[in-house]
Write a protein that holds these residues in place. Structure first.
Motif, PDB file in Angstrom:
ATOM      1  N   THR A 194       2.961  -8.647  -0.851  1.00 38.28           N
ATOM      2  CA  THR A 194       3.877  -9.427  -1.609  1.00 38.28           C
ATOM      3  C   THR A 194       5.267  -8.734  -1.625  1.00 38.28           C
ATOM      4  N   ARG A 195       6.457  -9.249  -2.224  1.00 36.65           N
ATOM      5  CA  ARG A 195       7.608  -8.619  -2.363  1.00 36.65           C
ATOM      6  C   ARG A 195       7.579  -7.348  -3.328  1.00 36.65           C
ATOM      7  N   ASN A 213      11.460 -11.326  -6.313  1.00 30.28           N
ATOM      8  CA  ASN A 213      11.371 -12.664  -5.677  1.00 30.28           C
ATOM      9  C   ASN A 213      12.395 -13.527  -5.437  1.00 30.28           C
TER      10      ASN A 213
END
Length: 746
Positions: free
Chosen positions: A547-548, A555
C-alpha cells in the motif's frame, strides 16, 4: 557413482537401451531417470535437465529423479532451482541424507549458515550413520567459532569413516584453532566476508581487533563491509586508521578514494589521489584519479562548469605528461585505462564529442603500443559453409541491468537461420536474463581473467561484426574496444554516449530518439534503426502487495514517481518540483536512494534549498526511499499516479516499465539523444501532448495530470490503445539484420 544411482554398467550400451525403452514407453520412470543419470555422468547437463523437466510434466519422477535434477541444476549454475529439487526429493523420501547435505551446502555457499545448520541436523536425524552430515555440521560449528563442538562432530564422522583424509585434515585445523582462538575469529570473519554477510563480518573482525592488531587486508575487509552497509563514516575512519598503520599499502588508499567518491566527496578524492601518486609514483591509477575525477552529483550549476573545465584541462595535461616510450610506460598506461571510467562525463548534459575523441584516441594509442598486432585493419572473412554471419556482442550487463534489459531483444530475435550470435560476458552476476542471453547465443563465453584472453578468444571466433553494447559502463571494455578484433565494430545506445574510439565504426541508435543533427554528436557513423531501435518485451507485472503507507505516501496524495539514479538530476532543474508542488498541494514526489544513501542525502539538501526558494518545506512533499527490490519497485509504480522524467539524461527502461504500469510520462527532450529516450517512446505511442516544448511547459503538463482527472484518463485510454506498439517490435531487428548483411556481403 552415488549410492542412490543404479549400476549402469557400460554407459554407452545402457544409454541405447533406455532410449529404446522411451521410444515405446515415453513416460517410463525408470528409463527416463536412468537415462538422465547417464547424461549427468557424461556431463550432458542440458540434455539431462530437459529430460527431467519433461519427467516432472509427465509426473514420472520419484525422489531419485528430483535428486538427479538438483545435481544437474547445480552444474548448470542454478543453485536456487537445485535447492528446490532437493527439497522435492526430501518430500518424497525423508531419509535421503545426500539430498539434505547438498541442500545444506547450497545454503552454506550463500552464507546462510542458520538454514544450513538446520538442514544438516535434519540429515543427521534422517540417517545418523551418514558421516558426511557430521562433516558438514562441523564446518558450520567452526564458522560459529564453537570449536569444541566442531571437533566432536568431526570425531563422530571419523568413527563412521575411519581414516578419511578430509576428516583428518578438518580435525587438524580445529585443533590448531583451539590453540589460537583469534585465528578462529579470522576464519569465520573471512567466510562471512566472502559470502557478503557484512554485519557478521564487522562483528567478528571488530572483536578480533579488540585483542590484537590486524593485517592490512583485515582492515580493508572491515572497511568494505561498512561501505557495503552504507555506514560510510565508519568505513572512512577504518581506512584512515589502516593507512596510519600501513602507510605503504596502495590498496588502502584506493579503498579510501572509492568510499569518498561513492559518497560525493570529489575534493577529498583529488587530494588523496595527489598524495598517493607521490607515495606510489609507479601506480598510474592514482594519476588517473587525480586528473580525471568527476562527481556523481553536483551542488549547483557552477560546480558542473568547474569540473567540466577542470576535466578538459587535466585530460590535455595528463596526456602530455604520460610517457609511452618504454615497455614499462606502455604497460603502466594500459593498467590505468583498464581501471578508469569517464562514465559520469555524460551526466553533465553537454555534447562530449571532442572530449571523448581526445580520450578515445589516447586510449587507442596506449592499446596500439601494447598490442600492435591487434589494432590492424581486418579483412571481412567469407561466410562459412552454413551460410551464417557471425555477430559478436560484448557487455558486462547480460543480466537484469538497464543495459541488459534494453539489448536482450537484439539477441533474442536474431534470425538463427542467417546469424550465429556470440556473446562475451565480462561479469560473474547471473540471473534469468543471463540465461536468456545464453539460450539464444550460438556461443556464450564468460569468466575471463583479463582482456588479453578475451581478445584472443574473439579473434579465434573469426567474427564478421563485433558490437560493444555499452562502451563506458565498465572500465576494461574501453581498451578492448580500442582494438580491432573484427572487420566491423559497433556500439549502441544502451549507453547513450559516443565512444570517441577510432576503432568503433557505427553507433546503433533510434530514429525516434535522435535530434535532427545526430552526426554532430558521434565519432562513429550513426545508424538510425526504426522506432526505438530495440525490441523490448512487455514486462510481466506482479499482483500488488503493498500500500502507499508501505512507502511513506499519503492515500490522498498525487504521487509523482521520480525514480532515476541521482546523477541524472541536474541542480538547475530542482525548482521544477517546487513549482509543481506550489500548484498541486497534494503532490508527493517519491525518489529512490540510488546509487546510495550518502548521495541521496546530498540531493535532499539540494532539493530543500529549491523548495525554500518557493517558500515551501520539501519535507512535506518529497520522500526518498531506500533502494528497492524488483517486486517493491513494481509495487511503487503501481500505486503512483504520474511519472516525471529527468532532464538531460532521460529514463529508458524505467519509462517503459512505468508505461507498462499505466503511468503517464512527462518529459522535456534535450538536445542530445540521451535526453530524448522518453521523447522517442511517447512519439511511438502518439502521446505527444505529454512532451514539453520548454521547462515551463513541463510544469504545466505535470500540474494538469495532477489536477485534471478527465484529461489524464483520456491520456491513459490512448496509452492502453497504443501500448502494444512498444512491445517486441521486430522492425528494428529486421533493419539491423539487413544492415549487418550489407556490411558483410558488399
Amino acid at each position: 557413482m552415488d549410492a542412490h544411482f543404479p549400476n549402469t554398467g557400460n554407459l554407452e550400451e545402457a544409454e541405447k537401451t533406455y532410449q529404446k525403452i522411451l521410444q515405446t514407453e515415453p513416460t517410463s520412470p525408470e528409463a527416463l531417470q536412468n537415462l538422465a543419470v547417464i547424461y549427468y555422468l557424461t556431463q550432458r547437463y542440458q540434455e539431462a535437465k530437459e529430460l527431467l523437466v519433461n519427467g516432472i510434466q509427465e509426473n514420472a519422477l520419484n525422489a531419485r529423479g528430483y535428486y538427479t535434477l538438483g545435481l544437474v541444476l547445480e552444474e548448470l549454475g542454478n543453485p536456487g532451482l537445485a535447492a528446490q529439487a532437493y527439497k522435492d526429493a526430501i518430500a518424497l523420501d525423508e531419509s535421503w541424507s545426500d539430498a539434505y547435505n547438498n541442500l545444506g551446502n547450497i545454503y552454506l555457499s550463500v552464507g546462510n549458515i542458520e538454514r544450513a545448520e538446520e538442514i544438516f541436523w535434519q540429515g543427521i536425524l534422517a540417517d545418523p550413520d551418514q558421516f558426511g552430515s557430521y562433516v558438514n555440521m562441523g564446518n558450520v560449528l567452526v564458522l560459529r567459532c564453537q570449536i569444541d563442538e566442531a571437533m566432536e562432530a568431526y570425531e563422530t564422522a571419523l568413527q563412521l569413516k575411519p581414516g578419511d583424509e578430509e576428516i583428518l585434515q578438518n580435525l587438524e585445523i580445529v585443533r590448531e584453532l583451539k590453540k589460537e582462538p583469534e585465528e578462529a575469529l579470522l576464519y569465520a570473519g573471512n567466510y562471512f566476508y566472502k559470502h557478503q554477510r557484512y554485519q557478521e563480518t564487522i562483528e567478528i573482525f571488530t572483536k578480533f581487533l579488540e585483542h590484537q592488531k590486524g593485517e592490512e587486508n583485515l582492515y580493508e575487509a572491515l572497511a568494505q563491509s561498512y561501505q557495503k552497509l552504507e555506514e560510510y563514516e565508519k568505513a572512512i575512519k577504518t581506512y584512515q586508521k589502516a593507512i596510519r598503520l600501513y602507510p605503504k599499502v596502495a590498496e588502502l588508499y584506493l579503498g579510501l578514494i572509492g568510499v569518498l567518491g561513492e559518497t560525493g566527496n570529489p575534493h577529498e578524492v583529488i587530494e588523496i589521489a595527489e598524495t598517493a601518486s607521490k607515495i606510489f609514483p609507479k601506480q598510474i591509477l592514482f594519476k588517473f584519479i587525480y586528473h580525471l575525477t568527476l562527481p556523481i552529483i553536483y551542488n549547483n550549476y557552477q560546480e558542473i562548469e568547474y569540473y567540466r573545465t577542470r576535466y578538459s584541462e587535466e585530460l590535455t595535461n595528463f596526456i602530455k605528461k604520460t610517457p609511452l616510450k618504454t615497455e614499462e610506460d606502455k604497460q603502466n598506461a594500459l593498467a590505468g585505462i583498464s581501471q578508469h571510467s569517464n562514465f559520469f562525463l555524460a551526466a553533465q548534459g553537454y555534447n562530449d564529442l571532442d572530449l571523448q575523441k581526445q580520450y578515445g584516441n589516447w586510449v587507442h594509442q596506449i592499446v596500439a603500443g601494447n598490442y600492435p598486432q591487434w589494432v590492424q585493419p581486418r579483412k571481412m572473412p567469407p561466410v562459412g559453409e552454413n551460410g551464417k554471419i557471425r555477430i559478436g556482442y560484448v557487455s558486462g550487463c547480460f543480466w537484469g541491468h538497464t543495459v541488459g534489459k534494453l539489448s536482450l531483444g537484439w539477441v533474442r530475435h536474431h534470425n538463427p537461420e542467417k546469424f550465429e550470435i556470440y556473446c562475451y560476458y565480462l561479469n560473474t552476476r547471473r540471473d534469468e536474463y543471463t540465461e536468456t542471453f545464453k539460450k539464444h547465443s550460438h556461443k556464450f563465453s564468460e569468466n575471463f581473467t583479463d582482456i588479453e584472453t578475451l581478445a584472443q578468444e574473439i579473434l579465434a571466433d573469426n567474427l564478421h561484426i563485433l558490437t560493444y553494447i555499452d562502451i563506458g559502463q565498465q572500465a576494461q571494455i574501453t581498451p578492448l574496444a580500442a582494438m580491432r578484433l573484427a572487420p566491423v565494430q559497433c556500439t549502441t545506445w544502451a549507453h547513450p554516449e559516443t565512444s570517441g574510439l577510432p576503432t568503433i565504426d557505427y553507433f546503433l541508435s533510434s530514429e525516434l530518439m535522435e535530434p535532427a543533427n545526430p552526426q554532430q554528436h558521434y565519432s562513429e557513423q550513426v545508424v538510425l534503426l526504426p522506432n526505438l531501435g530495440i525490441s523490448y518485451a512487455k514486462p510481466v507485472l506482479p499482483q500488488p502487495t503493498k500500500t502507499r503507507a508501505d512507502f511513506q505516501l499519503r492515500n490522498d496524495g498525487v504521487v509523482y514517481l521520480c525514480c532515476q539514479t541521482f546523477h541524472k538530476y541536474l541542480p538547475q532543474y530542482d525548482g521544477v518540483f517546487a513549482a509543481i508542488a506550489q500548484r498541486v498541494p497534494q503532490a508527493q514526489f517519491v525518489f529512490i536512494a540510488r546509487p546510495n544513501t550518502a548521495i541521496a542525502e546530498r540531493f535532499k539538501q539540494r532539493i530543500k534549498r529549491a523548495f525554500a526558494n518557493y517558500n515551501l518545506n520539501a519535507d512535506n512533499y518529497c520522500v526518498i526511499l531506500p533502494k528497492l527490490n524488483q517486486d517493491d519497485y513494481w509495487n511503487l509504480n503501481l500505486i503512483s499516479n504520474i511519472y516525471l522524467d529527468s532532464f538531460g539524461w532521460s529514463g529508458g527502461h524505467t519509462t517503459l516499465e512505468a508505461l507498462a504500469c499505466n503511468l503517464p510520462v512527462v518529459t522535456y527532450p534535450g538536445e542530445l539523444m540521451r535526453g530524448r529516450h522518453s521523447y522517442g517512446i511517447l512519439k511511438r505511442l502518439n502521446l505527444t501532448s505529454l512532451i514539453a516544448k520548454e521547462k515551463a511547459d513541463y510544469i504545466e503538463i505535470a500540474v494538469r495530470l495532477g489536477t485534471d482527472t478527465l484529461w489524464k484518463n483520456n491520456i491513459l485510454e490512448r496509452l492502453k490503445t497504443n501500448e502494444n506498439l512498444l512491445w517486441d517490435d521486430l522492425k528494428p531487428i529486421k533493419t539491423l539484420e539487413k544492415f549487418y548483411e550489407r556490411l558483410v556481403t558488399n
